[in-house]
Design an enzyme around this catalytic site. Structure first.
Site, mmCIF file in Angstrom:
data_model
loop_
_atom_site.group_PDB
_atom_site.id
_atom_site.type_symbol
_atom_site.label_atom_id
_atom_site.label_comp_id
_atom_site.label_asym_id
_atom_site.label_seq_id
_atom_site.Cartn_x
_atom_site.Cartn_y
_atom_site.Cartn_z
ATOM 1 C CG PHE A 119 -17.861 -6.008 54.314
ATOM 2 C CD1 PHE A 119 -19.176 -5.720 54.568
ATOM 3 C CD2 PHE A 119 -16.896 -5.506 55.190
ATOM 4 C CE1 PHE A 119 -19.546 -4.950 55.654
ATOM 5 C CE2 PHE A 119 -17.254 -4.728 56.280
ATOM 6 C CZ PHE A 119 -18.587 -4.459 56.514
ATOM 7 C CE LYS A 120 -20.793 -6.593 59.315
ATOM 8 N NZ LYS A 120 -21.731 -6.328 58.209
ATOM 9 C CG ASP A 121 -16.434 -14.004 55.162
ATOM 10 O OD1 ASP A 121 -16.798 -14.394 56.287
ATOM 11 O OD2 ASP A 121 -17.015 -14.329 54.109
ATOM 12 C CG LEU A 124 -15.355 -10.978 61.797
ATOM 13 C CD1 LEU A 124 -16.860 -10.959 61.621
ATOM 14 C CD2 LEU A 124 -14.991 -11.093 63.270
#
Ligand SMILES: *Cc1c(COP(=O)(O)O)cnc(C)c1O
Length: 502
Positions: A119-121, A124
């Site tokens: 999910f950090k995409d 980021l």
């Protein structure tokens, strides 16, 4: 009048009261405040849900669905007020179009359809666009060096998001034995002319503590600045990382309405597998902005400091870090809890300062009883390793649906919540990583683990569950390893100097 002023010129301040009046772009470039606190917006728009609802209803009439980009623009324009609307739209387009998607399936909010399968995409991919605009608009000369401590997923997502972007560099520190084989290979094979990866001989908390100390080291920062660089952060301590995550919950909510899972304005429970408390804090900001949320359910693995905190009001990190099958949540100090306490205490920076000092000096703090009673929107629980395995198996057998270990932690805790409270409000469970990132754990849970190791397991999982391996993982074992720097946890400054040729 004060409010409309703030609204037009949303400024940022530190949770510890030492810095005030920064523009959003300044806060994003700085990453963390010099007083050790975290930047927060002065103003959070309370009626945002109603605005978005109108757009949603118009779209329904015109039979068009709101795109992720559209929702992202509506949310983020209230926070990044020093960007022109066209500039913000361009940043969002460059970040997400053809790169990132969010889907809702079986009440799971799938946040992992991006380049690194976690999910950090979502945040980021956007942050480097924002930083590039910030450098340009603030006429910032120094090159920005992003220092990131990772428990596995942030590192890779930062490397992918920032690679080859002019004026920005990334150095990622990860705990040598604290990430999965796939996560490690994702990082060590990273291409790009501005990226470095370093493994340290400690755990995630050592890495995070090391990075935080470097940010607060005045002398070191002066030295770096003189050499033409400025340090910043891509961890969720950076407010530019946090705000894009609010979009997930609004977008997910409207998807559920679209699918008929809930009616418009119906309240839902949101369940988030939690580590640094960033993703669940974004959901809480969504609640402040009017999103119909009943409970925020904070799910931990066996590192259950937060479960105890919500039960007792005492944050006690005096325990051994347990290495689990959900490594991105193997954390004892959840940095973003500081922002929650700040908000819930009515923005009492003196209190925040005292608590954070206690944490620093005694590894424990205790919030006052009258404050504890204000955390009623939250419920904390944790899952054991056995429960995680059992949950992956059960969900697969009942729904023919494969979840990863982090998502399984959330699912276990949601079941416990339902059992304990009898609350049957419709849940939305954040699904934070692709199961293909942790193939060994998933195969073990499903009872199909054989002799194969690591990459061969991707094929096994794909065959058994009839799922396609995400493209970026399928090719991974054929890529050359480009990074093999190691350092001791007390040598991180030297490693940085060396990598910057200083
Ligand atoms: C980072 C991460 C988490 C924890 O999110 P926080 O914002 O740190 O609480 C959960 N699951 C996965 C897969 C992650 O990568």
């Amino acid at each position: 009048m004060a409010i409309s002023n703030e609204k037009e010129q949303n400024k940022y301040q530190s949770t510890r009261g030492g810095e005030k009046g920064l523009s959003s772009l300044e806060a994003v470039l700085k990453g963390i405040s010099t007083d050790g606190g975290l930047f927060v917006p002065y103003y959070i728009e309370k009626e945002k849900y109603n605005d978005l609802k109108k757009i949603f209803l118009n779209n329904v009439t015109d039979k068009v669905e709101a795109t992720y980009e559209q929702v992202a623009f509506e949310i983020m324009k209230t926070f990044f007020t020093d960007l022109e609307e066209e500039e913000l739209k361009a940043c969002i387009g460059r970040a997400y179009t053809d790169k990132f998607e969010v889907k809702v399936k079986n009440n799971f909010l799938e946040l992992y359809h991006g380049p690194t399968c976690a999910f950090k995409d979502g945040a980021l991919l956007f942050l480097p666009q924002l930083m590039t605009e910030a450098r340009r608009k603030l006429n910032f000369q120094n090159e920005i060096v992003i220092l990131t401590a990772t428990s596995g997923d942030t590192g890779k997502a930062a490397l992918e998001g920032f690679k080859d972007i002019d004026g920005l560099k990334v150095i990622v520190f990860y705990p040598k034995n604290g990430v999965s084989k796939i996560q490690e290979m994702q990082m060590r094979t990273q291409r790009g002319n501005n990226v470095d990866v370093v493994s340290i001989d400690g755990n995630f908390d050592d890495a995070q503590k090391g990075v935080k100390e470097i940010f607060n080291d005045k002398k070191f920062n002066e030295f770096i600045e003189k050499s033409g660089y400025s340090l910043s952060s891509a961890n969720s301590i950076n407010v530019g990382r946090l705000i894009p995550q609010i979009v997930y919950y609004f977008y997910g909510y409207f998807q559920m309405v679209n699918k008929g899972d809930i009616s418009l304005d119906e309240k839902i429970n949101i369940v988030v597998p939690t580590g640094n408390f960033g993703n669940i804090l974004a959901a809480y900001y969504g609640k402040i902005m009017g999103l119909p949320i009943n409970k925020l359910i904070c799910a931990s693995n066996e590192n259950n400091v937060l479960t105890d905190f919500f039960a007792t009001g005492v944050y006690d990190k005096r325990r051994e870090l347990v290495l689990t099958q959900s490594p991105s949540m193997d954390i004892l100090v959840s940095s973003n809890l500081e922002r929650l306490i700040y908000e819930v205490s009515g923005r009492n920076s003196e209190l925040v300062n005292n608590l954070m000092n206690d944490l620093q000096e005694r590894s424990i703090y205790s919030i006052p009883a009258e404050l504890k009673s204000k955390f009623t929107h939250f419920w904390g629980g944790y899952a054991t390793e056995e429960e995680v395995y059992a949950s992956i198996k059960k969900v697969y057998e009942e729904k023919n649906y494969v979840i990863d270990t982090h998502t399984a932690v959330a699912n276990v805790v949601y079941e416990k919540y339902k059992h304990n409270t009898g609350d049957t409000t419709v849940p939305l469970i954040a699904s934070t990583a692709s199961p293909f990132k942790f193939p060994e754990s998933i195969c073990k849970a499903l009872g199909i683990l054989q002799e194969e190791k690591d990459f061969a397991l991707l094929d096994l999982l794909s065959e058994k569950c009839k799922l396609d391996i995400p493209h970026s993982l399928a090719e991974l074992d054929k890529l050359p390893v480009l990074h093999s720097t190691e350092c001791r946890k007390d040598e991180m400054r030297d490693a940085i100097k060396k990598l910057l040729n200083l």
